[in-house]
Scaffold this active site. Structure first.
Site, PDB file in Angstrom:
ATOM      1  N   GLY A   1      56.406  20.123  70.741  1.00  0.00           N
ATOM      2  CA  GLY A   1      55.043  20.435  71.158  1.00  0.00           C
ATOM      3  C   GLY A   1      54.863  21.915  71.374  1.00  0.00           C
ATOM      4  O   GLY A   1      55.668  22.718  70.903  1.00  0.00           O
ATOM      5  N   ASN A   2      53.799  22.272  72.059  1.00  0.00           N
ATOM      6  CA  ASN A   2      53.521  23.686  72.299  1.00  0.00           C
ATOM      7  C   ASN A   2      52.889  23.860  73.668  1.00  0.00           C
ATOM      8  O   ASN A   2      52.630  22.882  74.367  1.00  0.00           O
ATOM      9  CB  ASN A   2      52.632  24.240  71.189  1.00  0.00           C
ATOM     10  CG  ASN A   2      51.305  23.497  71.116  1.00  0.00           C
ATOM     11  OD1 ASN A   2      50.487  23.601  72.022  1.00  0.00           O
ATOM     12  ND2 ASN A   2      51.120  22.714  70.059  1.00  0.00           N
ATOM     13  N   ARG A   3      52.633  25.103  74.023  1.00  0.00           N
ATOM     14  CA  ARG A   3      52.234  25.410  75.393  1.00  0.00           C
ATOM     15  C   ARG A   3      50.723  25.420  75.611  1.00  0.00           C
ATOM     16  O   ARG A   3      50.256  25.894  76.638  1.00  0.00           O
ATOM     17  CB  ARG A   3      52.823  26.768  75.783  1.00  0.00           C
ATOM     18  CG  ARG A   3      54.339  26.722  75.917  1.00  0.00           C
ATOM     19  CD  ARG A   3      54.918  28.112  76.065  1.00  0.00           C
ATOM     20  NE  ARG A   3      54.314  28.838  77.189  1.00  0.00           N
ATOM     21  CZ  ARG A   3      54.451  30.140  77.391  1.00  0.00           C
ATOM     22  NH1 ARG A   3      55.135  30.862  76.549  1.00  0.00           N
ATOM     23  NH2 ARG A   3      53.880  30.704  78.425  1.00  0.00           N
ATOM     24  N   SER A   4      49.960  24.916  74.670  1.00  0.00           N
ATOM     25  CA  SER A   4      48.507  24.917  74.873  1.00  0.00           C
ATOM     26  C   SER A   4      48.131  24.089  76.100  1.00  0.00           C
ATOM     27  O   SER A   4      48.620  22.980  76.295  1.00  0.00           O
ATOM     28  CB  SER A   4      47.829  24.333  73.638  1.00  0.00           C
ATOM     29  OG  SER A   4      46.461  24.125  73.906  1.00  0.00           O
TER      30      SER A   4
ATOM     31  N   ALA B   1      45.688  23.309  69.550  1.00  0.00           N
ATOM     32  CA  ALA B   1      46.912  23.907  69.013  1.00  0.00           C
ATOM     33  C   ALA B   1      47.634  22.795  68.262  1.00  0.00           C
ATOM     34  O   ALA B   1      48.278  21.932  68.868  1.00  0.00           O
ATOM     35  CB  ALA B   1      47.770  24.457  70.140  1.00  0.00           C
TER      36      ALA B   1
END
Ligand code: CTP
Ligand code: CA
Length: 236
Positions: free
Chosen positions: A33-36, A101
């Site tokens: 995943g990502n930090r959005s 994101a």
């Protein structure tokens, strides 16, 4: 926020906003995943509703944000789910804003059971490309019965020694074919997980407008001002 002070210039429009970060499972308990945080997308959805739009918010993973008032929320997890939800909602949308994101890659295989460790080194994780939802929207728009759909992309760029943030962003706008691209400079504590956002708004017509460094709801207002201007410019 003072909703009563906002223009009602989005009345009668259906707008779709995607927000948050998609998550791609490796197994039942792990993901890429990502930090959005989803904050910018939620601010866009809230502001659009306050300005009179019917809003569909396609929400991937967010940092525990509560549903903005007067907004239809479709909750999604993976990029595939986000893609399906966005295309469904976009079919009758006047404006689509891709603030999510979206994970560029996903594990090629998703283990049915939790991956166990053993005495040997783990296998490398093989990745496969995800569809580019924004580029798909631009292609799909040609087939829509109603014309004039406005498509807005977001880009978070860090630059890299050679090319600067705006060079990357101009190339991205051209590659994606959307009408407007909101560009945020990221890195060094900027944008991700913070309350403030700043950058540029690039138009397919070559316009480049610096955005005030301010709150995410202020940036949302500036984006909707630009969308309104774009619609007025192209329809009348
Ligand atoms: N986007 C999308 N589908 C993807 C990746 C991105 O719809 N698979 C959308 C994002 O929601 C955003 C825009 O495309 O509105 C730009 O995303 P970004 O990650 O900056 O662009 P990429 O084309 O993925 O390029 P890169 O990550 O290599 O900079
Ligand atoms: Ca990307």
């Amino acid at each position: 926020d003072r909703p009563q002070a906002l223009p009602r210039d989005l009345e009668g429009l259906h707008v779709v906003v995607s927000a948050g970060g998609t998550r791609e499972p490796l197994d039942p308990v792990r993901w890429l995943g990502n930090r959005s945080s989803g904050k910018q997308g939620f601010a866009l959805a809230r502001t659009a509703a306050q300005r009179g739009a019917r809003v569909t918010l396609v929400a991937a993973h967010t940092a525990g944000l509560s549903r903005p008032a007067g907004v239809d929320v479709v909750q999604v997890g993976t990029t595939e789910q986000l893609r399906d939800a966005v295309h469904l909602a976009a079919a009758d949308a006047d404006v689509v804003v891709m603030a999510a994101a979206v994970a560029d890659f996903r594990p090629a295989l998703r283990a049915e059971y939790k991956i166990k460790k053993s005495d040997r080194d783990p296998d490398p994780v093989e990745l496969t490309r995800n569809p580019d939802v924004l580029a798909e929207l631009v292609r799909a728009r040609r087939e829509l019965p109603r014309t004039g759909q406005v498509i807005v992309g977001f880009a978070a760029e860090t630059g890299d020694g050679g090319a600067d943030v705006l060079d990357f962003a101009r190339a991205k706008l051209a590659r994606k074919g959307c009408d407007l691209l909101v560009v945020n400079a990221v890195g060094e504590g900027k944008a991700f997980e913070t309350e403030d956002n700043g950058g540029w708004l690039l138009g397919a017509d070559g316009s480049e407008t610096p955005l005030q460094h301010g709150s995410k709801s202020r940036l949302a207002s500036e984006v909707w001002d630009a969308v309104s201007g774009f619609r007025t410019g192209s329809t009348g």
